[in-house]
Enzyme design. Structure first.
Site, PDB file in Angstrom:
ATOM      1  N   SER A 158       0.797  -1.235   0.000  1.00 25.34           N
ATOM      2  CA  SER A 158       0.000   0.000   0.000  1.00 25.34           C
ATOM      3  C   SER A 158       0.830   1.286   0.000  1.00 25.34           C
ATOM      4  O   SER A 158       0.462   2.234  -0.698  1.00 25.34           O
ATOM      5  CB  SER A 158      -0.971   0.001   1.191  1.00 25.34           C
ATOM      6  OG  SER A 158      -1.930  -1.006   1.002  1.00 25.34           O
ATOM      7  N   THR A 175      -4.933  -3.369   8.722  1.00 27.90           N
ATOM      8  CA  THR A 175      -4.756  -4.715   8.193  1.00 27.90           C
ATOM      9  C   THR A 175      -4.573  -5.713   9.328  1.00 27.90           C
ATOM     10  O   THR A 175      -4.732  -5.366  10.507  1.00 27.90           O
ATOM     11  CB  THR A 175      -3.614  -4.744   7.134  1.00 27.90           C
ATOM     12  OG1 THR A 175      -3.611  -6.025   6.505  1.00 27.90           O
ATOM     13  CG2 THR A 175      -2.250  -4.466   7.749  1.00 27.90           C
ATOM     14  N   LYS A 225      -8.372  -5.833  11.806  1.00 31.35           N
ATOM     15  CA  LYS A 225      -9.562  -5.427  11.040  1.00 31.35           C
ATOM     16  C   LYS A 225     -10.868  -5.561  11.827  1.00 31.35           C
ATOM     17  O   LYS A 225     -11.795  -4.792  11.616  1.00 31.35           O
ATOM     18  CB  LYS A 225      -9.675  -6.255   9.753  1.00 31.35           C
ATOM     19  CG  LYS A 225      -8.693  -5.823   8.672  1.00 31.35           C
ATOM     20  CD  LYS A 225      -8.930  -6.593   7.380  1.00 31.35           C
ATOM     21  CE  LYS A 225      -7.975  -6.125   6.303  1.00 31.35           C
ATOM     22  NZ  LYS A 225      -8.191  -6.804   5.025  1.00 31.35           N
ATOM     23  N   ASN A 261     -11.307  -1.871   6.999  1.00 23.44           N
ATOM     24  CA  ASN A 261      -9.937  -1.787   6.459  1.00 23.44           C
ATOM     25  C   ASN A 261      -9.522  -0.345   6.182  1.00 23.44           C
ATOM     26  O   ASN A 261      -8.369  -0.093   5.842  1.00 23.44           O
ATOM     27  CB  ASN A 261      -9.757  -2.652   5.202  1.00 23.44           C
ATOM     28  CG  ASN A 261     -10.329  -1.979   3.965  1.00 23.44           C
ATOM     29  OD1 ASN A 261     -11.281  -1.201   4.066  1.00 23.44           O
ATOM     30  ND2 ASN A 261      -9.765  -2.255   2.816  1.00 23.44           N
ATOM     31  N   ASP A 300     -12.658  -3.596   0.989  1.00 22.25           N
ATOM     32  CA  ASP A 300     -12.216  -4.890   0.412  1.00 22.25           C
ATOM     33  C   ASP A 300     -13.302  -5.494  -0.488  1.00 22.25           C
ATOM     34  O   ASP A 300     -13.023  -5.936  -1.605  1.00 22.25           O
ATOM     35  CB  ASP A 300     -11.895  -5.899   1.521  1.00 22.25           C
ATOM     36  CG  ASP A 300     -10.515  -5.659   2.134  1.00 22.25           C
ATOM     37  OD1 ASP A 300      -9.639  -5.100   1.456  1.00 22.25           O
ATOM     38  OD2 ASP A 300     -10.327  -6.046   3.305  1.00 22.25           O
ATOM     39  N   GLY A 344     -13.107 -20.984   2.021  1.00 23.33           N
ATOM     40  CA  GLY A 344     -12.566 -20.242   3.156  1.00 23.33           C
ATOM     41  C   GLY A 344     -13.682 -19.469   3.839  1.00 23.33           C
ATOM     42  O   GLY A 344     -14.705 -19.145   3.205  1.00 23.33           O
ATOM     43  N   ALA A 345     -13.499 -19.208   5.131  1.00 24.68           N
ATOM     44  CA  ALA A 345     -14.543 -18.511   5.889  1.00 24.68           C
ATOM     45  C   ALA A 345     -13.929 -17.489   6.840  1.00 24.68           C
ATOM     46  O   ALA A 345     -14.466 -17.207   7.903  1.00 24.68           O
ATOM     47  CB  ALA A 345     -15.373 -19.532   6.667  1.00 24.68           C
ATOM     48  N   GLY A 346     -12.780 -16.915   6.443  1.00 23.26           N
ATOM     49  CA  GLY A 346     -12.115 -15.910   7.266  1.00 23.26           C
ATOM     50  C   GLY A 346     -12.556 -14.500   6.878  1.00 23.26           C
ATOM     51  O   GLY A 346     -13.630 -14.316   6.286  1.00 23.26           O
ATOM     52  N   TYR A 366      -2.277 -12.351  -4.319  1.00 20.98           N
ATOM     53  CA  TYR A 366      -1.643 -11.638  -5.443  1.00 20.98           C
ATOM     54  C   TYR A 366      -0.131 -11.877  -5.472  1.00 20.98           C
ATOM     55  O   TYR A 366       0.528 -11.476  -6.424  1.00 20.98           O
ATOM     56  CB  TYR A 366      -1.939 -10.133  -5.383  1.00 20.98           C
ATOM     57  CG  TYR A 366      -1.761  -9.528  -4.015  1.00 20.98           C
ATOM     58  CD1 TYR A 366      -2.844  -9.435  -3.130  1.00 20.98           C
ATOM     59  CD2 TYR A 366      -0.525  -9.088  -3.584  1.00 20.98           C
ATOM     60  CE1 TYR A 366      -2.692  -8.914  -1.868  1.00 20.98           C
ATOM     61  CE2 TYR A 366      -0.358  -8.556  -2.324  1.00 20.98           C
ATOM     62  CZ  TYR A 366      -1.455  -8.473  -1.469  1.00 20.98           C
ATOM     63  OH  TYR A 366      -1.289  -7.955  -0.200  1.00 20.98           O
TER      64      TYR A 366
HETATM   65  P1  NAP Z   1      -8.088 -15.223   7.700  1.00 25.14           P
HETATM   66  O1  NAP Z   1      -9.113 -14.298   8.262  1.00 25.14           O
HETATM   67  O2  NAP Z   1      -6.985 -15.709   8.549  1.00 25.14           O
HETATM   68  O3  NAP Z   1      -8.902 -16.494   7.111  1.00 25.14           O
HETATM   69  C1  NAP Z   1      -8.245 -17.534   6.458  1.00 25.14           C
HETATM   70  C2  NAP Z   1      -9.241 -18.613   6.044  1.00 25.14           C
HETATM   71  O4  NAP Z   1      -8.521 -19.602   5.318  1.00 25.14           O
HETATM   72  C3  NAP Z   1      -9.916 -19.316   7.218  1.00 25.14           C
HETATM   73  O5  NAP Z   1     -11.221 -19.675   6.843  1.00 25.14           O
HETATM   74  C4  NAP Z   1      -9.046 -20.550   7.392  1.00 25.14           C
HETATM   75  O6  NAP Z   1      -9.732 -21.678   7.911  1.00 25.14           O
HETATM   76  C5  NAP Z   1      -8.720 -20.855   5.959  1.00 25.14           C
HETATM   77  N1  NAP Z   1      -7.487 -21.665   5.864  1.00 25.14           N
HETATM   78  C6  NAP Z   1      -6.272 -21.369   6.345  1.00 25.14           C
HETATM   79  N2  NAP Z   1      -5.415 -22.366   6.071  1.00 25.14           N
HETATM   80  C7  NAP Z   1      -6.129 -23.316   5.405  1.00 25.14           C
HETATM   81  C8  NAP Z   1      -5.804 -24.600   4.858  1.00 25.14           C
HETATM   82  N3  NAP Z   1      -4.576 -25.094   4.943  1.00 25.14           N
HETATM   83  N4  NAP Z   1      -6.788 -25.288   4.244  1.00 25.14           N
HETATM   84  C9  NAP Z   1      -8.035 -24.787   4.166  1.00 25.14           C
HETATM   85  N5  NAP Z   1      -8.406 -23.601   4.682  1.00 25.14           N
HETATM   86  C10 NAP Z   1      -7.455 -22.870   5.279  1.00 25.14           C
HETATM   87  O7  NAP Z   1      -7.372 -14.581   6.414  1.00 25.14           O
HETATM   88  P2  NAP Z   1      -8.027 -13.533   5.396  1.00 25.14           P
HETATM   89  O8  NAP Z   1      -7.763 -12.159   5.845  1.00 25.14           O
HETATM   90  O9  NAP Z   1      -9.416 -13.983   5.117  1.00 25.14           O
HETATM   91  O10 NAP Z   1      -7.093 -13.759   4.098  1.00 25.14           O
HETATM   92  C11 NAP Z   1      -7.252 -14.884   3.265  1.00 25.14           C
HETATM   93  C12 NAP Z   1      -6.454 -14.666   1.977  1.00 25.14           C
HETATM   94  O11 NAP Z   1      -7.008 -13.567   1.247  1.00 25.14           O
HETATM   95  C13 NAP Z   1      -4.978 -14.329   2.208  1.00 25.14           C
HETATM   96  O12 NAP Z   1      -4.217 -14.986   1.243  1.00 25.14           O
HETATM   97  C14 NAP Z   1      -4.915 -12.848   1.986  1.00 25.14           C
HETATM   98  O13 NAP Z   1      -3.655 -12.422   1.500  1.00 25.14           O
HETATM   99  C15 NAP Z   1      -5.972 -12.684   0.904  1.00 25.14           C
HETATM  100  N6  NAP Z   1      -6.507 -11.317   0.866  1.00 25.14           N
HETATM  101  C16 NAP Z   1      -6.341 -10.620  -0.281  1.00 25.14           C
HETATM  102  C17 NAP Z   1      -6.845  -9.336  -0.362  1.00 25.14           C
HETATM  103  C18 NAP Z   1      -6.643  -8.564  -1.634  1.00 25.14           C
HETATM  104  O14 NAP Z   1      -6.783  -7.352  -1.612  1.00 25.14           O
HETATM  105  N7  NAP Z   1      -6.358  -9.237  -2.741  1.00 25.14           N
HETATM  106  C19 NAP Z   1      -7.502  -8.758   0.718  1.00 25.14           C
HETATM  107  C20 NAP Z   1      -7.666  -9.511   1.890  1.00 25.14           C
HETATM  108  C21 NAP Z   1      -7.152 -10.798   1.949  1.00 25.14           C
HETATM  109  P3  NAP Z   1     -10.034 -21.848   9.479  1.00 25.14           P
HETATM  110  O15 NAP Z   1     -11.163 -20.935   9.730  1.00 25.14           O
HETATM  111  O16 NAP Z   1     -10.355 -23.273   9.604  1.00 25.14           O
HETATM  112  O17 NAP Z   1      -8.770 -21.434  10.191  1.00 25.14           O
END
Ligand code: NAP
Length: 296
Positions: free
Chosen positions: A26, A71, A75, A96, A111, A136-138, A235
């Site tokens: 950023s 970040t 968040k 964010n 986002d 995914g559910a994060g 990315y």
């Molecule tokens: P987060 O809140 O930590 O959530 C991660 C999610 O992935 C959770 O649901 C987690 O499952 C799951 N996960 C982690 N390891 C796993 C595995 N080995 N197998 C299956 N599921 C798995 O992270 P986040 O902020 O959502 O970010 C997720 C991704 O999005 C990252 O790569 C981040 O860089 C990307 N992102 C990109 C942007 C963009 O602008 N392009 C913006 C935000 C995020 P559990 O719940 O079971 O732990």
């Protein structure tokens, strides 16, 4: 690489609160945008630990900052410190971007809207009436699912490693938006059954992200065809193993660079009130990606 040419007593300061912040793209993107328009602004990364989050937010007021991005890991934790929330931040339960107006701090979430803009601008995809599969559910899955629901997606199917988290996210989407969501099991059979009437697949886990680009989430790639658009929110690297395998199976692909770009574009516009120089910001991101890839 972008640089800030002159800082003076009138320079307005924005920044990033996170832990860690040193690999953030950023600063390069926002400072390139300010320089290209000759705006007297600067964007600074601030390493803020969870224990110091309250003091850091008080400093946004005390130091007269224009606003900050927020970040990982702040968040969600930042919400109680804010005076008001924009609807998309309230629905996503995460912020964010913070804007200071006088002594008040408002929380936004760019986002989800950034993801929608990337879908439209970079892939010509309109979510209205479409079925979506989210892996995914994060936090990112939540922002993207909420934005898709608000944009009129027909059904959002959420597959999470932890089934309860996927179920909770689906429930929240159903309660907080007019959209429809349901959790499905993350298993080959269930995903294969879901895919035929899905038009968009979103990979929202960190699996395959730098520094582990060899990793790939388990997925039945044989169920993909040319009618699927497959997005990976990662990315870095630009072509994850997940996207490479989706492409080889015949799907259209999109990485997370557009989402990163447009969330920054929307934050820039909230802070400055000026239309963002999108292509300048995109170039700065691509340069930063090359820089970080070659200096590791
Ligand atoms: P987060 O809140 O930590 O959530 C991660 C999610 O992935 C959770 O649901 C987690 O499952 C799951 N996960 C982690 N390891 C796993 C595995 N080995 N197998 C299956 N599921 C798995 O992270 P986040 O902020 O959502 O970010 C997720 C991704 O999005 C990252 O790569 C981040 O860089 C990307 N992102 C990109 C942007 C963009 O602008 N392009 C913006 C935000 C995020 P559990 O719940 O079971 O732990």
């Amino acid at each position: 690489m972008s640089f800030v040419s002159k800082i003076s007593g009138t320079t307005k300061v924005c920044g990033l609160f996170g832990d860690p912040v040193e690999h953030s793209f950023s600063p390069a993107m926002q400072n390139a945008a300010f320089s290209s328009l000759g705006l007297d602004y600067v964007y600074v990364p601030f390493l803020v630990t969870p224990a110091d989050l309250g003091q850091a937010l008080a400093a946004v007021r005390a130091l007269n900052l224009v606003g900050v991005n927020v970040t990982v890991p702040h968040k969600e934790k930042v919400l109680p410190f804010l005076d008001e929330l924009a609807p998309e931040a309230e629905i996503a339960g995460a912020v964010n971007t913070i804007v200071r107006q006088g002594g008040r701090l408002s929380g936004h979430n760019t986002d989800g809207a950034g993801f929608l803009r990337a879908l439209e601008a970079d892939a010509g995809f309109a979510p209205e009436g479409k079925n979506v599969l989210v892996l995914g559910a994060g936090g990112a899955a939540r922002a993207v699912s909420a934005a898709l629901a608000r944009a009129g997606a027909r059904e959002i199917r959420i597959a999470g490693r932890t089934a309860q988290k996927a179920a909770a996210l689906a429930r929240e989407i159903n309660e907080r938006t007019r959209g429809r969501a349901r959790a499905i099991r993350w298993g080959e059979e269930d995903l294969l059954e879901a895919l035929p009437d899905v038009q968009l697949v979103v990979q929202a886990t960190p699996v395959g992200m730098h520094p582990r680009p060899e990793d790939c989430p388990p997925f039945p790639f044989q169920g993909l065809q040319s009618g699927h658009l497959v997005c990976d929110l990662i990315y870095h690297p630009p072509l994850t193993k997940f996207l490479a395998r989706a492409k080889a199976a015949g799907a259209r692909i999109l990485n997370g660079l557009g989402m990163l770009l447009y969330q920054g574009v929307l934050a820039f516009e909230l802070w400055t009130g000026v239309s963002a120089p999108v292509e300048v910001m995109r170039r700065a991101l691509v340069e930063e990606l090359h820089h970080q890839s070659s200096s590791k």
